[in-house]
Design a protein around this motif. Sequence first.
Motif, PDB file in Angstrom:
ATOM      1  N   THR A 110     -23.151 -71.283  16.148  1.00  0.00           N
ATOM      2  CA  THR A 110     -23.172 -71.121  14.696  1.00  0.00           C
ATOM      3  C   THR A 110     -24.591 -70.827  14.233  1.00  0.00           C
ATOM      4  N   ASP A 111     -25.110 -69.693  14.659  1.00  0.00           N
ATOM      5  CA  ASP A 111     -26.394 -69.179  14.203  1.00  0.00           C
ATOM      6  C   ASP A 111     -26.123 -67.935  13.371  1.00  0.00           C
ATOM      7  N   LEU A 112     -26.995 -67.660  12.430  1.00  0.00           N
ATOM      8  CA  LEU A 112     -26.794 -66.494  11.570  1.00  0.00           C
ATOM      9  C   LEU A 112     -26.654 -65.211  12.370  1.00  0.00           C
ATOM     10  N   GLU A 113     -27.337 -65.131  13.489  1.00  0.00           N
ATOM     11  CA  GLU A 113     -27.301 -63.933  14.325  1.00  0.00           C
ATOM     12  C   GLU A 113     -25.885 -63.642  14.818  1.00  0.00           C
ATOM     13  N   TYR A 114     -25.069 -64.688  14.910  1.00  0.00           N
ATOM     14  CA  TYR A 114     -23.739 -64.535  15.499  1.00  0.00           C
ATOM     15  C   TYR A 114     -22.621 -64.759  14.470  1.00  0.00           C
ATOM     16  N   LEU A 115     -22.967 -64.733  13.192  1.00  0.00           N
ATOM     17  CA  LEU A 115     -21.981 -64.964  12.136  1.00  0.00           C
ATOM     18  C   LEU A 115     -21.857 -63.743  11.239  1.00  0.00           C
ATOM     19  N   THR A 116     -20.711 -63.616  10.607  1.00  0.00           N
ATOM     20  CA  THR A 116     -20.503 -62.566   9.610  1.00  0.00           C
ATOM     21  C   THR A 116     -19.416 -63.020   8.649  1.00  0.00           C
ATOM     22  N   LEU A 117     -19.244 -62.289   7.551  1.00  0.00           N
ATOM     23  CA  LEU A 117     -18.223 -62.622   6.558  1.00  0.00           C
ATOM     24  C   LEU A 117     -16.990 -61.746   6.752  1.00  0.00           C
ATOM     25  N   GLU A 118     -15.807 -62.375   6.675  1.00  0.00           N
ATOM     26  CA  GLU A 118     -14.548 -61.635   6.711  1.00  0.00           C
ATOM     27  C   GLU A 118     -13.597 -62.231   5.685  1.00  0.00           C
ATOM     28  N   CYS A 119     -12.904 -61.356   4.952  1.00  0.00           N
ATOM     29  CA  CYS A 119     -11.872 -61.834   4.036  1.00  0.00           C
ATOM     30  C   CYS A 119     -10.727 -62.420   4.870  1.00  0.00           C
ATOM     31  N   PRO A 120      -9.896 -63.279   4.291  1.00  0.00           N
ATOM     32  CA  PRO A 120      -8.831 -63.917   5.074  1.00  0.00           C
ATOM     33  C   PRO A 120      -7.931 -62.952   5.839  1.00  0.00           C
ATOM     34  N   PRO A 121      -7.448 -61.828   5.240  1.00  0.00           N
ATOM     35  CA  PRO A 121      -6.597 -60.921   6.025  1.00  0.00           C
ATOM     36  C   PRO A 121      -7.317 -60.313   7.224  1.00  0.00           C
ATOM     37  N   HIS A 122      -8.558 -59.858   7.037  1.00  0.00           N
ATOM     38  CA  HIS A 122      -9.285 -59.263   8.157  1.00  0.00           C
ATOM     39  C   HIS A 122      -9.651 -60.311   9.206  1.00  0.00           C
ATOM     40  N   HIS A 123      -9.940 -61.526   8.752  1.00  0.00           N
ATOM     41  CA  HIS A 123     -10.250 -62.593   9.699  1.00  0.00           C
ATOM     42  C   HIS A 123      -9.036 -62.891  10.573  1.00  0.00           C
ATOM     43  N   ALA A 124      -7.861 -62.903   9.961  1.00  0.00           N
ATOM     44  CA  ALA A 124      -6.636 -63.184  10.714  1.00  0.00           C
ATOM     45  C   ALA A 124      -6.347 -62.093  11.743  1.00  0.00           C
ATOM     46  N   ASP A 125      -6.796 -60.860  11.466  1.00  0.00           N
ATOM     47  CA  ASP A 125      -6.530 -59.743  12.375  1.00  0.00           C
ATOM     48  C   ASP A 125      -7.573 -59.600  13.478  1.00  0.00           C
ATOM     49  N   ASN A 126      -8.653 -60.368  13.428  1.00  0.00           N
ATOM     50  CA  ASN A 126      -9.709 -60.218  14.427  1.00  0.00           C
ATOM     51  C   ASN A 126      -9.213 -60.669  15.805  1.00  0.00           C
ATOM     52  N   ASN A 127      -9.402 -59.815  16.789  1.00  0.00           N
ATOM     53  CA  ASN A 127      -9.008 -60.133  18.163  1.00  0.00           C
ATOM     54  C   ASN A 127     -10.176 -60.833  18.855  1.00  0.00           C
ATOM     55  N   ASP A 128     -10.129 -62.159  18.925  1.00  0.00           N
ATOM     56  CA  ASP A 128     -11.231 -62.922  19.512  1.00  0.00           C
ATOM     57  C   ASP A 128     -11.439 -62.608  20.985  1.00  0.00           C
ATOM     58  N   ASN A 129     -10.383 -62.154  21.677  1.00  0.00           N
ATOM     59  CA  ASN A 129     -10.536 -61.801  23.098  1.00  0.00           C
ATOM     60  C   ASN A 129     -11.282 -60.488  23.277  1.00  0.00           C
ATOM     61  N   GLN A 130     -11.347 -59.699  22.198  1.00  0.00           N
ATOM     62  CA  GLN A 130     -12.083 -58.434  22.195  1.00  0.00           C
ATOM     63  C   GLN A 130     -11.613 -57.497  23.305  1.00  0.00           C
ATOM     64  N   ASP A 131     -10.281 -57.475  23.536  1.00  0.00           N
ATOM     65  CA  ASP A 131      -9.729 -56.627  24.593  1.00  0.00           C
ATOM     66  C   ASP A 131      -8.810 -55.534  24.052  1.00  0.00           C
ATOM     67  N   GLY A 132      -8.721 -55.405  22.716  1.00  0.00           N
ATOM     68  CA  GLY A 132      -7.900 -54.354  22.124  1.00  0.00           C
ATOM     69  C   GLY A 132      -6.414 -54.606  22.185  1.00  0.00           C
ATOM     70  N   ALA A 133      -5.996 -55.769  22.649  1.00  0.00           N
ATOM     71  CA  ALA A 133      -4.573 -56.064  22.783  1.00  0.00           C
ATOM     72  C   ALA A 133      -3.869 -55.995  21.428  1.00  0.00           C
ATOM     73  N   GLY A 134      -2.653 -55.473  21.413  1.00  0.00           N
ATOM     74  CA  GLY A 134      -1.867 -55.388  20.190  1.00  0.00           C
ATOM     75  C   GLY A 134      -2.423 -54.430  19.160  1.00  0.00           C
ATOM     76  N   GLY A 135      -3.338 -53.542  19.587  1.00  0.00           N
ATOM     77  CA  GLY A 135      -3.931 -52.601  18.649  1.00  0.00           C
ATOM     78  C   GLY A 135      -4.885 -53.238  17.663  1.00  0.00           C
ATOM     79  N   MET A 136      -5.437 -54.408  18.008  1.00  0.00           N
ATOM     80  CA  MET A 136      -6.306 -55.136  17.095  1.00  0.00           C
ATOM     81  C   MET A 136      -7.760 -55.034  17.524  1.00  0.00           C
TER      82      MET A 136
END
Length: 508
Positions: A410-436
């Motif tokens: 939780t450092d500023l370098e690794y944080l950003t702002l996302e609205c709730p819909p875009h946050h819900a769509d973020n693919n944390d695995n970062q593998d493109g699965a499901g077109g996300m």
Amino acid sequence: MSRQITQLVDQIDAAMTTLADLMAEPDHVDFHSVRADFIRLEKTMNAKAYVDASFAWLAERSDAGRLVGSSRPIDFLITALGLSWQEAADRVGRGEGLFTTPTVAPMPAPEPEAGESADEALQRERRLREEEQRRREQDEKAQREARDQARKVAAEKQKIIRQELRTLNEHSSPSRAVLQAEALKEAEHRCPEDLRVWLRRRVTNANAAGRQPDGRKDRLAGHKKRALRLGKQDTDGNVSISGSLPADVAAMLTAALAPGLRPGANTEVPDDKDRRSRAQRGVDQLGVVLSRLLSDESPKSRQGVGSVVVSMTTKDVEEMTADSRFLSNTGHLLSALDILTLGAAAYDLGVLHDVQGQPLALGRTKRTATLYQRLALFAYEGLCACGTCDGAMIHAHVHHIKAWARGGVTDLEYLTLECPPHHADNNDNQDGAGGMGHMVRDPETGRAGWQPPGGGPIQFNDTELQEYSAGAKIRARSKPPDADMPLSRPDHDPEPDSTGLFDLPPTG
């Protein structure tokens, strides 16, 4: 069928291109010789509204949002067709009304009556189910009629019908499907204004006649439709308000506004010199009520919740004029007069940026971002960092670019702002699965943006509203960053710039 649709779209494209070329110099066209053709064209184009609704329904059923990295089909219509949210939502809504099978509330099993035989109870149950089936068949028939009529009705009138049907109660009589079919039929010979008046009366009567499946009137029908909406800012910076208030809330609001409606209220001007209209005095009183609400607790104890925050650079302060506008955490642009009215007199918090507009890091070991980190991100990004989003910071989530569960910090370098819909769509695995897709930080500029699934250019939020953020202003004044410059602070920092964040204490 797909090939036939392709051929038809090609023909329409060629015809409209040719027609536009012919009308490029209208002073060379004889109005009286073409007027009948253009009247016919207008009627022909009514079918476009029907096709739009059908395609929107198809996109929703096909989970088309995945094609643009979203779980919401409406985002496909917005991104691929370039529609506004309002237009996309209207098309989806009309598609639902025309093509989704109407649902009929099941009638509850009857309670046994005294002295009733088993056979009599069975017959009564059968009559209820027959009535339920009759209503279902009636709605399905009405929907089929509505589809036929919708081909001949302009999009403007269809929007009016959808808007008026929003006030229909759940258990109205007749039902939504029946009223929709009737309204589309009336739309053929009524002008838009008359259609609205006609349908509004029909909806009023249908609500009054409506009954729940058990035969009782729904006393909470109006309460279920309560809503409050704030529109976008207009050219004067004002915001329209619309909605529907239950009677008890309306009574409280009326009582709260009443003290400020008399001449001289909330002003130092003598009563006989007060030139404000009653409506203007009402707005001023609403401001007083909200100020008192937000000042019940100190900003420190609220930890920013319910605070209005404004981002600006030191240069903004030095060059401020009456026409200057500054981005707030609510997504509104505030003038210097607005800020003074809200009561800001000094910085509550300062955020130091480097020449790229990046806030200097504030290391933390907790998963949840602190208030000050949220404010620093607001100063830097202003809004949700995704693409063309205008999601205000006050509703946004702080997102870990590298998921906390995967070792993100939780450092500023690794944080950003996302609205709730875009946050819900973020693919944390970062593998493109499901077109996300997912959020990343550009190593060259330090900016956070959305990475499409499968790679491709990072999509930054470069909207006009985002340009009001202090970080964007600093970036605009700075030279392009060196591609080799590391994201973390170098041993010898370039001269930093600073921003002020007003946490505006309401006056009251």
